[in-house]
Design an enzyme around this catalytic site. Structure first.
Site, short mmCIF file in Angstrom:
data_model
loop_
_atom_site.label_atom_id
_atom_site.label_comp_id
_atom_site.label_asym_id
_atom_site.label_seq_id
_atom_site.Cartn_x
_atom_site.Cartn_y
_atom_site.Cartn_z
N CYS A 100 0.84 -1.19 0.00
CA CYS A 100 0.00 0.00 0.00
C CYS A 100 0.88 1.25 0.00
CB CYS A 100 -0.87 -0.03 1.24
SG CYS A 100 -2.15 1.16 1.18
N CYS A 200 -4.86 -2.42 5.58
CA CYS A 200 -4.55 -1.04 5.24
C CYS A 200 -5.76 -0.46 4.51
CB CYS A 200 -3.33 -1.07 4.35
SG CYS A 200 -2.87 0.49 3.67
#
Length: 395
Positions: A100, A200
């Site tokens: 991410c 995330c």
């Protein structure tokens, strides 16, 4: 005034980071990244990203900075979610947080920020950036955060020099309690907000539920392997070369069902990961069972009793060339060379002494002490003192 775009996540860390940048005289713009809007996989009917974006907006209002939301869910699905399913299907365990950062926050998001005329992108990560001059060029260092308990440099282990050049980490010199204290003194809505858990940005999602959407359940057997199996008793062998020895130390043991006994059933080997203890649903053993290996082709999970089971431990791992990354390209080890480092194979693990061995096809990381549950698909990161030098995907 230099312009900084900060990723406001709706948490206390990025809130305080935005305030500190203002104090340092930057022109600050807050952006909230919306990376997910598939409500079919959130467990509760809470809508975490909505709450978070509201909190981020309130913080921006309080600090008097411009604020907007950017929708990156398409890129997130392509680069993170699809990748995750792909890895799980191959029997590897990906780390979405590391990806991410590399793919979304410091790539897609960074490009949006630079298009807005930003000089830098800032985040609320607990890490620091250093700058060295080398042969007339600036070299950027990724340094551990001062708060040893919260250091997040590991999650940024895939960043490049270009990405670091444009990054700022305002809270890296602070501890978590200090960050909360600043937020309280400013009366920020996020001051006492709990740290976010779960994937995330996806909010409160149970990973197996999430995976079951793409990876269909398929019944298979759970096999228990005794800890006094002959393969664990092999004595020190003689090797023709150092590389042969490293290949041996990092090898994957080829388990077969008839090496142990069937103790239960599961709904899909790809939902399990090495070192996992929960979710096996097998009782009656003296010590709890841990997953020591999974075979997604045969759909079998191999387990062993107790966290000291020899099947959990290895002294070395391998990273292929195409999954090898140096933050400090100037320090990259050449073929045939070695380097003494400190390394970790997961977030929050204490740093362990290790040696890097560069070979033709990639790099071996050999640890001084055997490591538990070295897991394919996860990242190994190596450091010199408090500087993260590079990382790679465990193969």
């Amino acid at each position: 005034m230099k312009r900084v775009v900060i990723g406001l996540s709706g948490g206390v860390d990025s809130s305080v980071a935005a305030y500190l940048l203002q104090e340092q005289g930057y022109e600050v713009i807050g952006l909230f990244m919306k990376n997910w809007h598939d409500d079919t996989v959130t467990i509760s009917n809470e809508c975490p990203w909505l709450d978070d974006s509201n909190d981020a907006m309130l913080v921006a209002e309080k600090l008097g900075i411009p604020f907007q939301t950017v929708d990156l869910s398409e890129e997130y699905k392509e680069r993170i979610v699809d990748y995750m399913f792909n890895e799980y299907e191959k029997g590897r365990t990906p780390n979405p947080d590391v990806l991410c950062n590399r793919e979304i926050k410091f790539d897609v998001f960074m490009k949006i920020a630079l298009d807005l005329g930003a000089d830098y992108v800032a985040t609320g990560h607990y890490c620091r950036k250093g700058t060295l001059e080398k042969d007339g060029e600036s070299v950027y260092q990724l340094l551990a955060g001062v708060d040893g308990n919260k250091d997040q440099s590991y999650f940024l282990c895939q960043l490049s020099q270009e990405q670091l050049a444009k990054s700022l980490f305002p809270i890296g010199e602070l501890t978590k309690p200090e960050v909360r204290e600043i937020a309280m003194s400013l009366d920020l809505v996020t001051a006492e907000k709990k740290d976010s858990q779960g994937l995330c940005f996806i909010g409160k999602v149970k990973l197996p539920d999430f995976l079951q959407q793409q990876l269909k359940p398929k019944e298979g057997v759970i096999v228990e392997i005794s800890n006094d199996l002959d393969i664990y008793k092999e004595t020190e062998q003689s090797f023709a070369s150092e590389e042969e020895k490293l290949a041996y130390l990092s090898r994957k043991i080829d388990y077969k069902v008839d090496l142990g006994k069937i103790v239960g059933k599961h709904q899909g080997a790809h939902y399990f990961t090495k070192g996992q203890r929960k979710g096996l649903g097998v009782g009656g053993t003296i010590e709890p069972l841990f997953v020591i290996d999974t075979d997604v082709n045969e759909n079998v999970i191999y387990t062993g009793q107790g966290k000291a089971h020899p099947g959990l431990f290895k002294r070395a791992l391998f990273v292929t060339n195409d999954e090898l990354h140096w933050v400090r390209e100037d320090l990259a080890v050449a073929n045939g060379e070695t380097m003494e480092v400190l390394a970790r194979i997961r977030y929050r693990q204490a740093l362990e002494k290790a040696t890097l061995h560069k070979v033709e096809l990639g790099m071996y990381v050999e640890f001084e002490n055997p490591q538990s549950a070295i897991t394919e698909g996860q990242f190994v990161a190596w450091y010199f003192e408090d500087e993260l030098l590079g990382s790679g995907v465990i193969s």
